[in-house]
Design an enzyme around this catalytic site. Structure first.
Site, mmCIF file in Angstrom:
data_model
loop_
_atom_site.group_PDB
_atom_site.id
_atom_site.type_symbol
_atom_site.label_atom_id
_atom_site.label_comp_id
_atom_site.label_asym_id
_atom_site.label_seq_id
_atom_site.Cartn_x
_atom_site.Cartn_y
_atom_site.Cartn_z
ATOM 1 N N TYR A 230 55.170 33.342 42.922
ATOM 2 C CA TYR A 230 55.208 32.350 41.846
ATOM 3 C C TYR A 230 54.548 32.870 40.568
ATOM 4 O O TYR A 230 54.185 32.099 39.692
ATOM 5 C CB TYR A 230 54.514 31.053 42.287
ATOM 6 C CG TYR A 230 55.335 30.210 43.251
ATOM 7 C CD1 TYR A 230 56.522 30.680 43.796
ATOM 8 C CD2 TYR A 230 54.935 28.926 43.595
ATOM 9 C CE1 TYR A 230 57.277 29.912 44.676
ATOM 10 C CE2 TYR A 230 55.684 28.145 44.472
ATOM 11 C CZ TYR A 230 56.848 28.646 45.003
ATOM 12 O OH TYR A 230 57.591 27.878 45.872
ATOM 13 N N LYS B 287 53.588 37.008 56.912
ATOM 14 C CA LYS B 287 54.782 37.665 57.445
ATOM 15 C C LYS B 287 54.531 39.173 57.299
ATOM 16 O O LYS B 287 55.332 39.915 56.712
ATOM 17 C CB LYS B 287 56.001 37.181 56.647
ATOM 18 C CG LYS B 287 57.332 37.591 57.199
ATOM 19 C CD LYS B 287 57.863 36.709 58.308
ATOM 20 C CE LYS B 287 59.146 37.321 58.832
ATOM 21 N NZ LYS B 287 59.652 36.768 60.056
ATOM 22 N N ASP C 294 57.365 32.046 59.845
ATOM 23 C CA ASP C 294 58.623 31.439 60.308
ATOM 24 C C ASP C 294 58.421 30.788 61.687
ATOM 25 O O ASP C 294 58.798 29.639 61.915
ATOM 26 C CB ASP C 294 59.777 32.448 60.314
ATOM 27 C CG ASP C 294 59.431 33.781 60.958
ATOM 28 O OD1 ASP C 294 58.245 33.985 61.301
ATOM 29 O OD2 ASP C 294 60.339 34.608 61.135
ATOM 30 N N ASP D 75 53.689 26.202 50.031
ATOM 31 C CA ASP D 75 54.583 25.212 49.432
ATOM 32 C C ASP D 75 55.556 24.681 50.488
ATOM 33 O O ASP D 75 55.730 23.465 50.660
ATOM 34 C CB ASP D 75 55.342 25.889 48.280
ATOM 35 C CG ASP D 75 55.997 24.906 47.339
ATOM 36 O OD1 ASP D 75 55.770 23.694 47.492
ATOM 37 O OD2 ASP D 75 56.745 25.361 46.451
ATOM 38 N N ASP E 155 55.586 20.908 52.802
ATOM 39 C CA ASP E 155 56.707 19.961 52.767
ATOM 40 C C ASP E 155 57.229 19.695 54.176
ATOM 41 O O ASP E 155 57.619 18.570 54.520
ATOM 42 C CB ASP E 155 57.859 20.498 51.903
ATOM 43 C CG ASP E 155 57.734 20.066 50.443
ATOM 44 O OD1 ASP E 155 56.588 19.881 49.985
ATOM 45 O OD2 ASP E 155 58.771 19.925 49.769
HETATM 46 MG MG MG Z 1 56.868 21.945 46.582
#
Ligand code: MG
Ligand code: NAI
Length: 326
Positions: free
Chosen positions: A119, A166, A198, A222, A226
């Protein structure tokens, strides 16, 4: 001295849930609120989604409460997180009694690295066929996050934390992240385990009760948070705190929810719980606990917004929370 809180409603349901949280804050303390614009509608009217004055206010206020932006989210949230110099995004995901959660045993906290990873904005179009993204991981940011994680688990009396990564594929970047975080924890005597992100996504769905605090690189934090929102009953319940050394930016995990914006039915809980995290950061621990308790009581007894199966409005839920604080 009165604490100065900048409130940035933003777009969509941000305009509905921020007034709700502001009402709750006003019920427990004497704060000076400064409202500042940002988001899609500001891009349209002023030519930029995040005016410099809004950035400057967030950079100097005691705390900032942000709703959500729409399509301009990346141009608003990422700079705002930078404005408060936040290096960690704290995202609790907890199932509450009375809420029909997929996994009622869920009680997780994601500590998400907030400055780098994928990001950082280092994206390039090299040819008409080829674009690249540079993933940035530093020892310094990883260690800073790890020090915070150690403090967090000690204060909250958690057993330790899980490092999501990872490193089997992103050997250099996540290899660095994992070893930097683990070496800090080892020196501090904090127990850790690690999980490939994962596989962790699957394990969190099947056995969330086996996890507590999860320390993540930026993108993984992130996404996994969620996912956890889905386990506990939806995005309307997840608060977050972007913490820096001196101030923070507090925001629900959800976005502007254009599908329900303007209807007055957004669940204010995520934003009110974000306000509770804000109170805690300013040292109002009792008030923070009272707000948490009020939200929990209303989630248990109703009224509830439609995302939780009820038919109450944002205002009705907010009034119920405030009346629990009297
Ligand atoms: Mg988000
Ligand atoms: P979203 O979080 O806005 O909505 C996803 C789903 O959850 C929708 O069905 C929505 O109705 C529901 N939902 C979210 N919050 C709710 C609440 N408080 N009460 C009841 N239901 C709620 O995510 P989506 O749809 O992917 O994105 C919509 C817009 O928001 C996009 O423009 C996106 O860029 C932006 N966004 C902004 C963020 C931010 O400002 N931090 C974060 C995520 C998305």
């Amino acid at each position: 001295m009165t604490d100065e809180i900048v409130v940035i409603p933003g777009d969509g349901i941000g305009q509905e849930v921020i007034p709700a949280a502001r009402e709750v804050l006003a019920a427990v303390g004497d704060f000076e609120f400064i409202e500042a614009p940002a988001g899609d509608h500001v891009l349209e009217s002023e030519g930029e989604a995040l005016p410099q004055e809004t950035f400057d206010l967030a950079a100097s206020a005691d705390a900032t409460l942000f709703g959500a932006a729409g399509e301009t989210a990346a141009d608003v949230v990422i700079p705002l997180r930078r404005a408060v110099d936040s290096f960690v995004n704290v995202r609790p995901a907890k199932a509450y009694p009375g809420v029909d959660a997929l996994r009622p045993e869920t009680d997780l906290v994601f500590l998400r690295e907030n400055t780098e990873g994928v990001y950082g904005g280092h994206e390039h179009r090299l040819t008409n066929d080829l674009s690249t993204l540079t993933r940035v991981i530093t020892n310094s940011a990883s260690r800073r996050l790890a020090r915070f994680a150690c403090d967090y688990v000690e204060e909250g009396e958690w057993d330790g934390f899980t490092v999501a990564h990872k490193a089997n594929v992103m050997r250099e970047t996540d290899g660095r992240f994992k070893s930097a975080v683990e070496s800090v924890a080892e020196k501090r005597g904090v127990a850790t385990d690690d999980a490939l992100m994962d596989a962790l996504a699957m394990h969190l769905c099947l056995h969330p009760e086996e996890y507590g605090v999860v320390v993540c690189p930026n993108l993984a934090g992130d996404m996994l948070s969620d996912l956890a929102a889905g386990l506990v009953g939806g995005l309307g319940l997840l608060p977050s705190a972007n913490l820096g050394p001196e101030r923070g930016l507090f925001e629900p995990v959800h976005g502007s929810a254009p599908d329900i914006a303007g209807q007055g039915v957004a669940n204010p809980s995520a934003t009110v719980l974000s306000a509770a995290m804000l109170l805690d950061s300013l040292g109002y621990e009792d008030e923070s606990e009272a707000v948490h308790a009020a939200v929990e009581a209303v989630l248990a007894d109703g009224p509830r917004t439609p995302d939780l199966g009820g038919d109450a409005s944002t205002d009705e839920v907010t009034d119920a929370i405030v009346s629990r604080l009297d």
